[in-house]
Enzyme design. Structure first.
Site, PDB file in Angstrom:
ATOM      1  N   ASP A  28      45.526  48.311  37.367  1.00 57.12           N
ATOM      2  CA  ASP A  28      44.937  49.514  37.942  1.00 57.12           C
ATOM      3  C   ASP A  28      43.999  49.197  39.090  1.00 57.12           C
ATOM      4  OD1 ASP A  28      43.309  48.303  36.109  1.00 57.12           O
ATOM      5  OD2 ASP A  28      42.285  50.135  35.544  1.00 57.12           O
ATOM      6  N   GLN A  66      44.531  46.692  41.172  1.00 58.80           N
ATOM      7  CA  GLN A  66      45.353  46.287  42.312  1.00 58.80           C
ATOM      8  C   GLN A  66      45.765  47.482  43.139  1.00 58.80           C
ATOM      9  OE1 GLN A  66      48.692  44.339  40.770  1.00 58.80           O
ATOM     10  NE2 GLN A  66      47.657  42.401  40.454  1.00 58.80           N
ATOM     11  N   CYS A  67      46.269  48.483  42.422  1.00 58.26           N
ATOM     12  CA  CYS A  67      46.561  49.704  43.136  1.00 58.26           C
ATOM     13  C   CYS A  67      45.203  50.308  43.449  1.00 58.26           C
ATOM     14  CB  CYS A  67      47.322  50.676  42.258  1.00 58.26           C
ATOM     15  SG  CYS A  67      48.832  49.979  41.626  1.00 58.26           S
ATOM     16  N   THR A  68      45.098  50.887  44.590  1.00 58.14           N
ATOM     17  CA  THR A  68      43.838  51.493  44.943  1.00 58.14           C
ATOM     18  C   THR A  68      43.712  52.788  44.162  1.00 58.14           C
ATOM     19  OG1 THR A  68      44.339  50.631  47.090  1.00 58.14           O
ATOM     20  CG2 THR A  68      42.400  52.007  46.917  1.00 58.14           C
TER      21      THR A  68
END
Ligand SMILES: [Zn+2]
Ligand SMILES: [Zn+2]
Lengths: 706, 706
Positions: free
Chosen positions: A566, A568-570
């Site tokens: 979570d 890593q994804c912005t």
């Protein structure tokens, strides 16, 4: 046609207009660059020449040169105008409105009346005798829709109406009215008149033929000589009309002139026409007319009625659109400029569009923030944009990263930096955008020695990029990737703006000037005098504005290694990035328009402090923090820290002295920056991997694809 | 191969894994829909079968069914599993990490040890005797990169290591080890075992052949019977391996079991293999092995060392990417869902993505605001978007209207509503977007009687659109175009959000509920009880939130006719529209998640009042006003006005009763609305055109193109 002896009303062939595309382009440019929303009438010049073809009348033509010249092109313009036999000037006036509605609402009758009055007064003042071209005038009303490149317009060729009208008693080809000798002589003097640069564009004249069949052409002002000496006297004019049974429109005002000025009741007129540039008496007409106007008509103070609105295909208003014939890129550029100029005219007279278009912006990161910042910069007229990103467009990107589409994600994904440039050019083809696929070296991410050369190459390249741009945006999604650019910007004293997102809050800030600026240098002395209240000798006590790292207590080390899925994804609320990006660009525009630019002190919303430095664009804060959960936004200031790992004088000096050796040490040794700056909180060493386990992840290239 | 009499170390062919694409899809879906960021190990099941081809070993295979079933698919799943002769279950465990780094950092040695312990304990507890399949186990570690659809993974087939190792004294094709009668009988009982649903998937068994050459197969638990009665006793197992000189991997733990449990030192084993589904003694092997482990090895508490990480092309970690084989639309959908689910997992557990995706949004206006609002809605997971606009994309649009490119401007321009839909689908092909080319009828813009029918059609169409959507965004650039939709929304009690831009300030607001809501109806009674403190009988005294027109003192009449060039183009600072659009969408998401939705009362930033109604998304204000020149933003409330021209009960009742007749009157009579609502300020009558002048502007179609 022979014989009008019983007298019928003299009918004139109306003038016809022809507007060159160059006229509209010039008008557009004039509107955009000089006139703005000024609706004052503009003096313009139409051109015409005698008819020179038996089948076609000549038109009154408007060219680019019909409009006032560009300030820079004055001299060449003037030389074009005088004595050109194919361009006899006709004075005109242009009413160009700002809206279609006001175009339609123009009071055409009064405009016509105003022109009639000018003609009438030129007749009575004698000006028309001196300068016969003023007997023909024209009126142009227009609305230039610069958004769609549509031009609505109507022409009028005001002609004074004789009351009662002139009666014609004879109208014949001139060749039938003269002896051969007379005709030869007339032809010769006409050609001479037309070929002399001093008379070629004088459209009204007097012709006398003496008893020796010798013809003479004189200016109107030579009337007294002429009337006494002539055997045959003709009132000649350049006739644009080709019709065998009608004289052209210029004769109307000429007759009005003759009757008002010289009080004649019977005249012979000579409709001068040419064939291939030479006098042609077969095409030219000679006619006899009877004039008997009412007494009232002759009074100076009575301005006769005028007619002459041009009708085209039954309509008075014409519309032309240039959009389809124009180069789309030029159209896009002019449309973009129009929007910005409108903003300047209406609200921001001090907006420096030229400066904005010349400002080179470097965007580090082409993700959610980078895409939006690039768009906003273009909307503000910035034309030089470089995007740096090492990533490829992935499937989840297009929904938030506004320069990408699904197509950019296929086959492994385009590099973001390149896809972004492609997209920017599709939006605005004149943008000078550059995409650089490059990762930003990060402190605390140790580099294996075999990669050292490449990483140092990247560091140097980043330095070159920052040095060669005017403003730097830090738009990456990790803290540590902002460190090296912050340092390099601080070293180069470049305008630097950071935008950073949390889940539902954001920070947008400008970095202060670097610590090494020499305030004693000449260019700085005026400014430093103005800034005044701090000691130039003691740099770090000077209230420099802080950078992104100034409020940190730890150095920027590896934060990516252990980010979960979570992280890593912005994970941010979708609304944040557009808001932060917009504010970042507005902040840049503010800095660029501030007299102190990077040195401008922090201002606050609605504070009393702004009075003295108030700018047309508003306040220039240091930091803006906003929250979507509170729908709130506030301005803050943070001064530079003397132990900042990115901008304090120790660090920047160290970089200045050791260059890339320093950078490499910071990259390879997580605690080096903290040690150097005296920050005491140390981060745990990065976990080393289980040595029994070879860390043999396949490269992308070796991935199985099924 | 004959003769290992002098004894060499028994070598086993490693198990090989094969993972079906379905496994990764199921894992992805499990991760997204159930697991979130939970990293707990997952019990999974691998499948294998005896080798059935002389050239190819069988693999341990993972299928979609290897993972826990979807809650809805439980029953069919169970039936798949038992007694399938080609799917002998192997219990496995999956460690799926959230990052590549934690995947790499997994302690592989301890994981292996943990599995070895399970096997060891199953041997000692006697469980393996009852349920032989637990003798083979496997371990899978993985990282599922759901952004790029890449899966990194490693397999282990833990095998207990005998110390010292087993020695082989003989290994031959089974066909060479038996008399014909014995072989026939063995073949027959093997086929029988394999064809019975109760034994087909039991991979370890005992074979005894009596003196009559009669073979019997028994379960391991029948060991006592077997050892006493057998002439020849063989330890049989389903051998996945095809190699003629090596038994397969399952034999390792079987031998460990035999030696630990039954304390044998010399054994004959039977590698059972098939050909085309039938026992094949030519492929099957029979071997003799000597086992003499150290005493320590046999102690229960001593867990033997285990080996068995699978190596593929020299590497232990494999990577597979499914992106290229997947339908890009599915990929885009799952990527989009991943992003939103991540947001829910991490920050907003109450985020109702299903509700958002089902919410139908109507966007009136596809300009700067409309484009950005549509993008933000998609980013929030809204999938049903209808855009209404009558305009075409012009050259100046793409720089600010983020759904258009230069291409949309060519040849006169695409209709915005259609170009926007095309663009939305390029961004996210699964969006259900609709574009409607339609102008919004406006009050104070009188309609010629011949156009009345069409305008009323448009009014009805707009009403249908509003009635069939869940939320309405007013994003046009004139005040009066917002009137009819405000009225219709108010009548239908639809969630309505207005975004309006000035030069450097904006307003974003939600409209209150309509005046005609029947609070006495059943569905409303609970809510109204909750809202409590106002009289239901006196509607207009109830503190309804206002609409866009509530604070007006004049009715919305024609504001476009006399807009100058600069007013026609939307002259706003470029940063405004993205900010206002983002806030408008965040506001909608807030309303949709508020228990009272359209009836929710106004909340304010940082006020004390929020405690009781605090929502995970933050406060829910009525109006947000922001200024770019002050970098400020504030929340406000404005209650409904009883003389509002768009939402007061007089107006809405009048509309309710007279329907389109009322609308037509408002359109045609500039003062009607003011008269009706009692507003006293009247606007000047629109200027009529000069009647002498026919208002004969060419239509677009008749424009000259050069
Ligand atoms: Zn700093
Ligand atoms: Zn209202």
């Amino acid at each position: 046609m022979a014989g009008h002896d019983n007298g019928s009303v003299l009918q004139f062939a109306p003038f016809q207009s022809s507007v060159d595309e160059g006229f509209w382009h010039r008008l557009s440019s004039l509107k955009l660059n000089q006139l703005g929303i000024d609706e004052s009438p503009i003096f313009i010049t139409g051109f015409y020449a005698p008819c020179s073809h038996s089948q076609v009348s000549n038109h009154l033509t408007l060219l680019g040169e019909s409009l006032p010249p560009e300030p820079s092109a004055q001299s060449s313009h003037l030389s074009l105008r005088s004595g050109n036999r194919n361009r006899c000037s006709v004075p005109g006036i242009l009413y160009n409105t700002n809206t279609l509605e006001s175009f339609q609402a123009l009071d055409k009758q009064s405009l016509m009346k105003a022109e009639a009055k000018k003609i009438w007064e030129d007749i009575h003042s004698g000006r028309a005798e001196q300068e016969s071209s003023v007997l023909s005038r024209f009126l142009l009303i227009s609305f230039a829709d610069l958004k769609s490149w549509k031009f609505y317009y109507s022409f009028a060729f005001p002609a004074l109406v004789l009351d009662p009208p002139a009666m014609i008693t004879s109208l014949k080809p001139a060749s039938q009215c003269f002896s051969l000798e007379e005709a030869d002589s007339l032809t010769a003097v006409c050609n001479e008149w037309r070929n002399s640069s001093t008379t070629a564009d004088v459209p009204f004249f007097l012709v006398s033929i003496d008893s020796n069949s010798h013809a003479t052409i004189r200016h109107l002002k030579d009337w007294e000589v002429c009337r006494s000496d002539g055997y045959k006297l003709l009132f000649g004019f350049y006739d644009p009309c080709h019709l065998p049974n009608n004289p052209g429109w210029p004769l109307r005002n000429f007759i009005a002139f003759i009757c008002s000025r010289w009080n004649l009741q019977k005249i012979r007129f000579f409709c001068y026409r040419e064939h291939r540039g030479f006098a042609d008496l077969g095409l030219s007409l000679v006619g006899e007319a009877l004039i008997s106007v009412s007494q009232e008509w002759k009074l100076h103070k009575h301005i006769p009625k005028a007619v002459g609105w041009e009708v085209n295909k039954g309509k008075k208003t014409r519309c032309i659109t240039l959009a389809n014939s124009m180069d789309p890129i030029k159209l896009a550029v002019s449309a973009a400029e129009l929007n910005l100029k409108l903003m300047r005219w209406r609200a921001l007279p001090s907006l420096d569009l030229h400066m904005l278009s010349a400002t080179k912006c470097l965007l580090l990161g082409a993700g959610t923030l980078g895409c939006q910042v690039a768009r906003m910069l273009m909307a503000w007229g910035v034309r030089k944009i470089t995007l740096v990103d090492s990533g490829k467009v992935s499937m989840s990107n297009p929904l938030r990263q506004s320069l990408y589409t699904l197509e950019d994600c296929l086959n492994g994904g385009e590099y973001k930096a390149l896809a972004a440039v492609k997209s920017l050019k599709q939006i605005f083809p004149a943008v000078e955008a550059d995409g650089i696929v490059m990762a930003i070296p990060m402190p605390g991410h140790p580099v294996p020695s075999q990669d050292e050369h490449d990483v140092l190459e990247d560091c140097r390249r980043l330095q070159d990029l920052i040095d060669s741009h005017d403003a730097v945006f830090l738009l990456t999604d990790t803290r540590e990737s902002r460190w090296l650019p912050t340092l390099l910007s601080s070293n180069a004293n470049k305008i630097t703006i950071t935008a950073a997102l949390g889940f539902d809050s954001f920070l947008v800030m400008r970095h202060g000037a670097g610590p090494l600026v020499d305030y004693r240098s000449e260019s700085m002395s005026a400014l430093s005098a103005e800034l005044g209240n701090f000691s130039l000798a003691d740099r770090d006590k000077r209230p420099r504005l802080g950078c992104y790292f100034c409020s940190d207590v730890v150095a920027p080390i590896d934060s990516t290694s252990n980010r979960t899925l979570d992280q890593q994804c912005t994970v941010t609320r979708p609304g944040l990035a557009p808001i932060a990006s917009a504010l970042a660009v507005e902040l840049l525009v503010g800095i660029l328009h501030h007299p102190h630019r990077i040195f401008a002190k922090a201002e606050f919303a609605n504070s009393m402090d702004n009075g003295s430095t108030e700018q047309p664009l508003g306040i220039l804060p240091h930091q803006i923090r906003g929250s979507l959960s509170q729908f709130s936004q506030m301005t803050l200031v943070g001064h530079s820290s003397s132990s900042c790992t990115a901008c304090c004088s120790i660090v920047v000096n160290e970089f200045h002295n050791r260059k890339m050796d320093f950078v490499l040490e910071a990259i390879n040794h997580p605690t080096y920056l903290e040690d150097l700056t005296g920050l005491t909180e140390l981060k745990e060493a990065a976990n080393s991997f289980d040595l029994d386990w070879d860390n043999d992840i396949d490269d992308d290239d070796e991935c199985v694809e099924i």
